[in-house]
Enzyme design. Structure first.
Site, PDB file in Angstrom:
ATOM      1  NE  ARG A   1      -1.802   6.629   4.468  1.00 46.94           N
ATOM      2  CZ  ARG A   1      -1.551   7.841   4.945  1.00 46.94           C
ATOM      3  NH1 ARG A   1      -2.153   8.266   6.034  1.00 46.94           N
ATOM      4  NH2 ARG A   1      -0.669   8.632   4.345  1.00 46.94           N
ATOM      5  CG  ASP A   2      -1.570   1.978   3.791  1.00 44.32           C
ATOM      6  OD1 ASP A   2      -2.780   2.218   3.614  1.00 44.32           O
ATOM      7  OD2 ASP A   2      -0.674   2.791   3.484  1.00 44.32           O
TER       8      ASP A   2
ATOM      9  CD  GLU B   1       1.126   7.022   1.719  1.00 45.55           C
ATOM     10  OE1 GLU B   1       0.030   7.521   1.992  1.00 45.55           O
ATOM     11  OE2 GLU B   1       1.627   7.085   0.581  1.00 45.55           O
TER      12      GLU B   1
ATOM     13  CG  ASN C   1      -4.842   4.894  -5.063  1.00 45.58           C
ATOM     14  OD1 ASN C   1      -5.976   5.275  -5.267  1.00 45.58           O
ATOM     15  ND2 ASN C   1      -4.362   4.790  -3.850  1.00 45.58           N
ATOM     16  CG  ASP C   2      -2.096   2.257  -2.648  1.00 42.05           C
ATOM     17  OD1 ASP C   2      -1.749   3.110  -3.461  1.00 42.05           O
ATOM     18  OD2 ASP C   2      -2.163   2.460  -1.419  1.00 42.05           O
TER      19      ASP C   2
HETATM   20  C1  FRU Z   1      -0.739   5.066  -0.929  1.00 41.81           C
HETATM   21  C2  FRU Z   1      -1.964   5.501  -0.146  1.00 41.81           C
HETATM   22  C3  FRU Z   1      -2.159   4.656   1.102  1.00 41.81           C
HETATM   23  C4  FRU Z   1      -3.621   4.816   1.379  1.00 41.81           C
HETATM   24  C5  FRU Z   1      -4.206   4.860  -0.010  1.00 41.81           C
HETATM   25  C6  FRU Z   1      -5.391   5.770  -0.171  1.00 41.81           C
HETATM   26  O1  FRU Z   1      -0.821   5.409  -2.274  1.00 41.81           O
HETATM   27  O2  FRU Z   1      -1.881   6.879   0.187  1.00 41.81           O
HETATM   28  O3  FRU Z   1      -1.326   5.014   2.177  1.00 41.81           O
HETATM   29  O4  FRU Z   1      -4.152   3.759   2.123  1.00 41.81           O
HETATM   30  O5  FRU Z   1      -3.161   5.301  -0.872  1.00 41.81           O
HETATM   31  O6  FRU Z   1      -5.930   5.651  -1.445  1.00 41.81           O
END
Ligand code: FRU
Length: 441
Positions: free
Chosen positions: A152-153, A204, A16-17
């Site tokens: 987070r992030d 996020e 993902n991200d």
């Molecule tokens: C966004 C998210 C972030 C988190 C990550 C977890 O897609 O939910 O906020 O850090 O993915 O995989």
């Protein structure tokens, strides 16, 4: 090792991200959220890929993995900064209250806590997950200053007098962001916070950077387009005012979609080799691709094309990165290269009422808005958005710069004034409609 060109895809299993996107030591580094064991979300690692040119990517495997009690259930999203020649990676460390009994890669009842941590790498190639990690912001237990679960992030950047960090967070079901500052990138103190209805339930993956005279704020708010369809959450942006001294943020109006296809999430920006702001986002895929020709096995998730972030007559534009566009220097016969898993670039102009059929994917200019329709190339998937459209465009024709890969179509409208990107499955090679130029890499 697995190679990708044009789009960085999962090297197998799940991504993902984008994380830790940076131009460092003469190459681009792109890390990403990665579950290495199945093509679905689970205990997060950081996968790692490098590129000399934003076009060709080499996967280097897993860079960060859970090794500490505080990150035992996941190394969540974050960013990178070069300090004194070394690469600092900042991430969110996740600890579940209790994993599910029958699937330790998921929390029981969505109960977990988050702290912020970092790893220092001497060269961007070696990561000692045992010796070089440290926790930098503890679990935030005072609701006035954070949220124990949904914080987070970390996106970190440098100012003249030190570093700043913006974190996504929430308070009583409303999105907010938190700001921290640091002199050395190692010890961090709380500076400020900001909340607005546009930040959804939880904000996020925030990003914040100067854009001409002002600033641009980007984030992925959860719940702002809650319409019952899968993937309601979208990456959005707003022009902003920000004072790096006090870390006071205010938004200059409502937030807008970064990409109108609504498959694009959690983008992250950095500066490219020439100092231009470049942005990459995660393209969410509702199901894995099973039949990769290069033996990577089932994979789910890919990155968008890198896009520049520019301001034109007060409007924020996301044109395709010029180095990617320039890589399409071979003439092509229609969509034929797609059959060999090679990407295609197609340029054209549509007038009101005109349309294109790109191997089953349809584009049409109607009532001044560009509409994309993937209903014939979405494998009968239920509960997903099949159509999307841009806001009303200026002028009576639109110029399109279209990039097609077997599972992704990205349409740059009027040089990035708007972008519409759609994940697709089972694209054909038949092309109908007015086309000016077709090329491949
Ligand atoms: C966004 C998210 C972030 C988190 C990550 C977890 O897609 O939910 O906020 O850090 O993915 O995989």
């Amino acid at each position: 090792m697995i190679q990708d060109s044009i789009h960085l895809k999962a090297p197998g299993n799940w991504i993902n991200d984008p994380n830790g996107f940076i131009y460092y030591n003469g190459e681009y580094h792109l890390f990403y959220q990665h579950f290495p064991y199945a093509p679905r979300w689970g205990t997060m690692h950081w996968g790692h890929a490098v590129s000399p040119d934003l076009v060709h990517w080499e996967h280097l495997g897993v860079a960060l993995l859970p090794t500490k009690d505080y990150d035992r259930n996941g190394v969540f999203s974050g960013s990178a900064l070069e300090i004194g020649g070394r690469l600092h990676l900042y991430y969110t460390a996740v600890q579940y209250e209790q994993p599910l009994r029958e699937d330790i890669h998921l929390p029981d009842g969505d109960r977990f806590q988050a702290s912020q941590a970092m790893v220092i790498s001497p060269d961007g190639r070696h990561f000692d997950n045992w010796k070089d990690k440290r926790q930098i912001i503890p679990v935030l237990t005072d609701p006035d200053f954070g949220d124990k679960k949904d914080t987070r992030d970390p996106k970190v950047w440098r100012e003249a007098d030190g570093c700043r960090m913006v974190l996504g967070s929430s308070r009583e079901g409303k999105g907010r962001v938190l700001f921290f500052r640091s002199d050395n990138g190692l010890s961090w103190t709380y500076a400020n916070q900001f909340s607005a209805p546009e930040l959804g339930r939880v904000l996020e993956c925030p990003d914040l950077f100067p854009l001409e005279e002002g600033w641009l704020f980007l984030g992925s708010p959860m719940g702002v387009t809650a319409d019952g369809l899968s993937y309601a959450d979208q990456a959005m942006y707003a022009r902003a005012h920000f004072d790096p001294d006090s870390c006071r943020l205010s938004l200059d109006g409502p937030m807008a979609f970064v990409d109108h296809g609504l498959d694009f999430y959690a983008p992250q920006s950095t500066l490219d080799r020439e100092g231009r702001r470049v942005l990459i986002g995660w393209m969410r895929m509702p199901r894995p691709v099973e039949d990769a020709p290069d033996g990577r096995g089932p994979w789910n998730g890919m990155m968008s094309l890198p896009r520049l972030v520019t301001l034109r007559e007060g409007h924020v534009c996301f044109p395709v990165h010029p180095d990617v566009a320039a890589a399409f220097d071979q003439p092509a016969e229609g969509l034929a290269p797609l059959a060999q898993h090679r990407p295609v670039r197609l340029r054209t102009t549509l007038r009101e009422g005109e349309g294109l059929n790109l191997g089953g994917y349809r584009l049409r200019l109607r009532e001044g808005r560009l509409e994309g329709d993937r209903s014939a190339v979405f494998a009968g998937l239920q509960n997903c958005r099949l159509t999307a459209r841009t806001p009303r465009l200026t002028g009576d024709a639109c110029r399109l710069d279209i990039f097609l890969d077997p599972n992704l179509i990205e349409v740059f409208v009027n040089d990035g004034a708007y972008v519409l990107s759609h994940i697709v499955y089972g694209l054909g090679t038949r092309l109908e409609g007015p086309v000016e130029a077709v090329s491949t890499i």
